[in-house]
Write a protein that holds these residues in place. Structure first.
Motif, short mmCIF file in Angstrom:
data_model
loop_
_atom_site.label_atom_id
_atom_site.label_comp_id
_atom_site.label_asym_id
_atom_site.label_seq_id
_atom_site.Cartn_x
_atom_site.Cartn_y
_atom_site.Cartn_z
N THR A 153 -22.31 37.75 -3.68
CA THR A 153 -22.73 36.38 -3.94
C THR A 153 -24.11 36.11 -3.36
N ALA A 154 -25.03 35.71 -4.23
CA ALA A 154 -26.36 35.34 -3.78
C ALA A 154 -26.47 33.82 -3.66
N ALA A 155 -26.09 33.11 -4.70
CA ALA A 155 -26.25 31.66 -4.72
C ALA A 155 -25.11 31.02 -5.49
N VAL A 156 -24.82 29.78 -5.13
CA VAL A 156 -23.78 29.00 -5.82
C VAL A 156 -24.36 27.64 -6.15
N LEU A 157 -24.30 27.27 -7.44
CA LEU A 157 -24.81 25.99 -7.91
C LEU A 157 -23.63 25.08 -8.25
N LEU A 158 -23.55 23.94 -7.57
CA LEU A 158 -22.41 23.04 -7.72
C LEU A 158 -22.88 21.60 -7.89
N ASN A 159 -22.05 20.81 -8.57
CA ASN A 159 -22.28 19.37 -8.68
C ASN A 159 -21.47 18.65 -7.62
N HIS A 160 -22.08 17.69 -6.95
CA HIS A 160 -21.35 16.93 -5.95
C HIS A 160 -20.30 16.04 -6.63
N VAL A 161 -20.66 15.42 -7.76
CA VAL A 161 -19.73 14.60 -8.53
C VAL A 161 -19.77 15.06 -9.98
N TYR A 181 -19.93 14.82 -13.76
CA TYR A 181 -20.51 13.75 -14.56
C TYR A 181 -19.55 13.17 -15.59
N ARG A 182 -18.54 13.94 -15.99
CA ARG A 182 -17.58 13.43 -16.97
C ARG A 182 -16.47 12.62 -16.31
N THR A 183 -15.85 13.19 -15.29
CA THR A 183 -14.64 12.60 -14.72
C THR A 183 -14.88 11.73 -13.50
N GLY A 184 -16.02 11.90 -12.84
CA GLY A 184 -16.26 11.18 -11.60
C GLY A 184 -15.59 11.82 -10.39
N ARG A 185 -15.09 13.04 -10.53
CA ARG A 185 -14.45 13.73 -9.41
C ARG A 185 -15.49 14.14 -8.38
N LEU A 186 -15.21 13.82 -7.12
CA LEU A 186 -16.07 14.19 -6.00
C LEU A 186 -15.62 15.52 -5.43
N HIS A 187 -16.51 16.48 -5.43
CA HIS A 187 -16.17 17.81 -4.92
C HIS A 187 -16.43 17.91 -3.41
N ASP A 188 -15.79 18.88 -2.80
CA ASP A 188 -15.79 19.04 -1.35
C ASP A 188 -17.07 19.72 -0.88
N LEU A 189 -18.13 18.96 -0.71
CA LEU A 189 -19.42 19.54 -0.30
C LEU A 189 -19.34 20.24 1.05
N PRO A 190 -18.75 19.63 2.08
CA PRO A 190 -18.69 20.33 3.37
C PRO A 190 -17.91 21.64 3.30
N GLY A 191 -16.72 21.59 2.69
CA GLY A 191 -15.87 22.79 2.65
C GLY A 191 -16.46 23.90 1.80
N LEU A 192 -17.00 23.56 0.63
CA LEU A 192 -17.56 24.58 -0.25
C LEU A 192 -18.85 25.17 0.33
N THR A 193 -19.65 24.33 0.96
CA THR A 193 -20.87 24.85 1.59
C THR A 193 -20.52 25.84 2.70
N ALA A 194 -19.53 25.49 3.51
CA ALA A 194 -19.11 26.39 4.60
C ALA A 194 -18.59 27.71 4.04
N ALA A 195 -17.85 27.64 2.94
CA ALA A 195 -17.31 28.87 2.33
C ALA A 195 -18.43 29.76 1.80
N ASP A 200 -27.92 17.33 6.02
CA ASP A 200 -28.19 17.97 7.31
C ASP A 200 -26.88 18.25 8.06
N GLU A 201 -26.01 17.27 8.08
CA GLU A 201 -24.76 17.39 8.83
C GLU A 201 -23.95 18.59 8.38
N HIS A 202 -23.94 18.86 7.09
CA HIS A 202 -23.08 19.92 6.56
C HIS A 202 -23.84 21.21 6.27
N GLY A 203 -25.10 21.28 6.69
CA GLY A 203 -25.84 22.53 6.59
C GLY A 203 -26.16 22.98 5.18
N VAL A 204 -26.28 22.03 4.26
CA VAL A 204 -26.63 22.40 2.88
C VAL A 204 -28.00 23.09 2.88
N ASP A 205 -28.12 24.11 2.05
CA ASP A 205 -29.37 24.87 2.01
C ASP A 205 -30.42 24.18 1.15
#
Length: 403
Positions: A169-177, A179-193, A217-222
């Motif tokens: 794994t080099a990079a992972v591209l994710l949406n925070h929310v 756009y279709r459903t409005g589902r909020l994804h787990d930014l802290p947990g996925l970033t840590a993984a 900053d808090e969750h160390g997003v790159d």
């Protein structure tokens, strides 16, 4: 019905953000499409008129220094930074979301490969993971970035990302929310993984910035990117932004080096030397007219905390879902938006068989949301200017339209 109308009045009376509504140009239309284009902040027209008539018309080229045009990308970036949980000096404004996604993703792969070169185990970083439910453009760009860097592209549901991470794994591209459903994804947990696997996390914040706390900053997003014309109300086609975590800035290797990101931009040297800090995320000449309109638009955030915005967002969407349940005939719509607050952005998506026609009828009756093929009604709730009485009215008109 009368109970919900009364409750809406009580909620509006207790709304701490109600005062902010006057900072926008609004009418009697119920506008629930701020997740596509935010309403016009009242201070923007005069500011744009000044930029055109005085700064451009009178000062002309002197405005690059005297009006602060040259430093606008970093200055406005610092204005956005608190809204996404970032300290100053890490956000630069310019280009489109698409261009910034490309910069961030290719730079992430390059940084991952730089790490691998110093790994005695010889780890190969040749894989990009991408949110399979992403807005199409992000998918197109990820595919192009994969071809450019010689990586394999793996589209996955965000929930499946942790199990797919590994030494490649080099990079992972994710949406925070979503756009279709409005589902909020787990930014802290996925970033840590992603970090645990040795990769770099790139987040698209288009449907979350300005609607809920992000905590970069808090969750160390790159790296993160986002548009400014939705919940940030910057205007149609307003420039996007790029976040580069401070600890990575000296390694950020943009695939689009330009004279504006050069350490000595007016030196006109043939060799490229990147500027220090987030400035190296710039490329070409800034789009000043739309950029300064955005700067004026961001003044609506004066004295407004993102936590208060999030609290109202959840209250608005809760109330809308309650009204829909009360007013809409049973079985006519299905909510695609998670009920749990921890998994919900600031929109409600309803599946409806004839959604396209239904939305046209709603717009004709003064309730503006939008339609996403094949069968989704989207309603975006912008807490800075949306009231509870409007929410009740929107659900009531929806029920009458479907009934």
């Amino acid at each position: 019905m009368s109970e919900l109308i009364s409750l809406a009045g009580e909620l509006d009376a207790g709304d701490a953000l109600a005062r902010v509504r006057d900072r926008f140009v609004l009418d009697d239309v119920v506008y629930l499409d701020g997740n596509s284009l935010g309403a016009l902040p009242a201070g923007v027209p005069a500011r744009v008129a000044d930029v055109v008539a005085r700064q451009w018309g009178e000062l002309r080229i002197r405005s690059w220094e005297e009006s602060g045009w040259w430093t606008a990308p970093e200055r406005i970036g610092d204005r956005i930074a608190p809204l996404v949980g970032a300290a100053a000096g890490q956000v630069v404004v310019g280009d489109s979301t698409s261009v910034n996604v490309f910069k961030a993703l290719v730079a992430a792969v390059r940084m991952a490969r730089g790490d691998a070169e110093g790994d005695s185990r010889g780890a190969a970083r040749d894989e990009i993971l991408v949110d399979a439910t992403t807005f199409p453009t992000d998918g197109y760009l990820a595919e192009s970035a994969a071809r450019l860097t010689g990586c394999t592209l793996r589209p996955l549901a965000p929930a499946d990302v942790p199990g797919a991470l590994g030494p490649r794994t080099a990079a992972v591209l994710l949406n925070h929310v979503d756009y279709r459903t409005g589902r909020l994804h787990d930014l802290p947990g996925l970033t840590a993984a992603v970090h645990a696997a040795g990769g770099y996390a790139v987040w698209d914040l288009c449907h979350s910035a300005g609607a809920l706390p992000v905590g970069l900053d808090e969750h160390g997003v790159d790296l993160a990117v986002g548009c400014t014309y939705k919940y940030l109300n910057g205007g149609p086609g307003s420039p996007a932004y790029l976040y580069v975590r401070r600890g990575l800035q000296d390694r950020f290797d943009s695939p689009l080096p330009g004279w504006n990101s050069h350490a000595e931009p007016f030196g006109m040297r043939p060799e490229y030397a990147p500027a220090p800090g987030a400035v190296r995320g710039r490329v070409g000449t800034p789009d000043i007219l739309s950029m300064l309109a955005l700067e004026a638009a961001l003044e609506v955030w004066d004295g407004v905390g993102i936590e208060a915005v999030r609290a109202k967002s959840l209250a608005l969407t809760d109330f809308f879902l309650r009204c829909v349940e009360e007013y809409v005939p049973e079985g006519r719509v299905e909510s695609l938006t998670p009920a749990a607050h921890a998994e919900r952005g600031s929109q409600v998506a309803l599946r409806c068989d004839d959604a396209g026609d239904v939305m046209k009828r709603l717009v004709a009756r003064g309730v503006v949301g939008d339609f996403r093929a094949p069968d989704v009604l989207r309603f975006g709730f912008t807490p800075l200017y949306t009231g509870f009485a409007e929410v009740e009215r929107a659900a009531r008109v929806l029920g009458e339209t479907l009934g």
